[in-house]
Design a protein around this motif. Sequence first.
Motif, PDB file in Angstrom:
ATOM      1  N   LEU A 177      -3.790 -70.049 -22.702  1.00  0.00           N
ATOM      2  CA  LEU A 177      -3.096 -68.947 -23.356  1.00  0.00           C
ATOM      3  C   LEU A 177      -1.855 -68.570 -22.566  1.00  0.00           C
ATOM      4  O   LEU A 177      -1.735 -68.870 -21.377  1.00  0.00           O
ATOM      5  CB  LEU A 177      -4.020 -67.735 -23.479  1.00  0.00           C
ATOM      6  CG  LEU A 177      -5.256 -67.906 -24.378  1.00  0.00           C
ATOM      7  CD1 LEU A 177      -6.109 -66.640 -24.328  1.00  0.00           C
ATOM      8  CD2 LEU A 177      -4.838 -68.214 -25.813  1.00  0.00           C
ATOM      9  N   CYS A 178      -0.941 -67.890 -23.241  1.00  0.00           N
ATOM     10  CA  CYS A 178       0.292 -67.447 -22.589  1.00  0.00           C
ATOM     11  C   CYS A 178      -0.027 -66.214 -21.750  1.00  0.00           C
ATOM     12  O   CYS A 178      -0.341 -65.136 -22.277  1.00  0.00           O
ATOM     13  CB  CYS A 178       1.348 -67.125 -23.643  1.00  0.00           C
ATOM     14  SG  CYS A 178       3.040 -67.166 -23.032  1.00  0.00           S
ATOM     15  N   LYS A 179       0.046 -66.357 -20.429  1.00  0.00           N
ATOM     16  CA  LYS A 179      -0.307 -65.273 -19.519  1.00  0.00           C
ATOM     17  C   LYS A 179       0.909 -64.377 -19.274  1.00  0.00           C
ATOM     18  O   LYS A 179       1.980 -64.851 -18.894  1.00  0.00           O
ATOM     19  CB  LYS A 179      -0.814 -65.844 -18.189  1.00  0.00           C
ATOM     20  CG  LYS A 179      -2.118 -66.628 -18.331  1.00  0.00           C
ATOM     21  CD  LYS A 179      -2.596 -67.130 -16.968  1.00  0.00           C
ATOM     22  CE  LYS A 179      -3.906 -67.893 -17.111  1.00  0.00           C
ATOM     23  NZ  LYS A 179      -4.379 -68.405 -15.801  1.00  0.00           N
ATOM     24  N   THR A 180       0.695 -63.079 -19.474  1.00  0.00           N
ATOM     25  CA  THR A 180       1.789 -62.120 -19.355  1.00  0.00           C
ATOM     26  C   THR A 180       2.260 -62.001 -17.911  1.00  0.00           C
ATOM     27  O   THR A 180       1.459 -61.770 -17.001  1.00  0.00           O
ATOM     28  CB  THR A 180       1.356 -60.736 -19.868  1.00  0.00           C
ATOM     29  OG1 THR A 180       0.951 -60.846 -21.238  1.00  0.00           O
ATOM     30  CG2 THR A 180       2.492 -59.730 -19.763  1.00  0.00           C
ATOM     31  N   ALA A 181       3.557 -62.165 -17.721  1.00  0.00           N
ATOM     32  CA  ALA A 181       4.169 -62.001 -16.398  1.00  0.00           C
ATOM     33  C   ALA A 181       4.965 -60.699 -16.317  1.00  0.00           C
ATOM     34  O   ALA A 181       5.025 -60.065 -15.262  1.00  0.00           O
ATOM     35  CB  ALA A 181       5.078 -63.184 -16.087  1.00  0.00           C
TER      36      ALA A 181
END
Length: 289
Positions: free
Chosen positions: A83-87
Amino acid sequence: MRELGLVLLCLLRISRKGVQCNGWSVHVPSDVTGELGKMVILPCTFTHPYKTFDRALTAIWRIKEPYNGTVIFKCVSQSSSELCKTAISHKNKYKLLGNPRHKDLSLRVDNLTWSDSERYFCRVELAGEIQDKYESRNGIKLHVIAAPRIINITVSSSRDHTFQARCTAEGEPAPALTWTGPLYSNLSSTSSSSHRVTKELRSLTHDGKYTCTAVNSHGRAEGAVYFYKFRAPDSSSFMILIFVPLGIKVVILLVILSFTVFSREGSSSAPSSLARPQLPECTYENFDR
């Protein structure tokens, strides 16, 4: 020359709904409307020229201007199974709703405030030997709307001893304000700043209830204030108000004193026959056996 021609062809294919060039495209609506205090979704989809892509992917959202605008959201997906991990999520109010691996970068914005009325730009970056980057050039204009709300209503006096009522309301579109109440002077002034409007009613002369009404295309709101002007009584009335209560208090005090004195005199003049008789003191002793 051929490369220059391809660049010119790419620029000519820019449209309002999206940007397309060499298999790349970004599609966003030109405008989105959200309500103050609630959430809104900013749609963004894209295409790329690859049939499959399993390398790192980065999704970015900016505000104000493309390419150099402030980054408010960023997430990274290292592979198609991740999944796209929030930075970055400015103030924790942004959340990616779409799946970048499915070419969807749609963003949710929570708890809308007036400052969220900006232009937003979505961007995708694909890692590789030659990094592919694509961003919406026109972006999405977010409009924050709101029904009217009275935020302040007061009555105050000025140095020249006149009174005025002031009403401040906010809303989007900016609401129209009207005053209703007792007969009053038509002297009024209105000032506005963005979504906030203030209307002042000057030279109030009549006592009563003054109502401020704010109206725009999304609703209406009302607020009221009561005005009563102090009036000093004339000298005769003033003397009556002072001395009548004082006279009553003096009479009551005299009655209490009279009753106290009468009670004391009555108790001191009681008949002596009621006193208990005392036996005479005897100094005689009888020794007769």
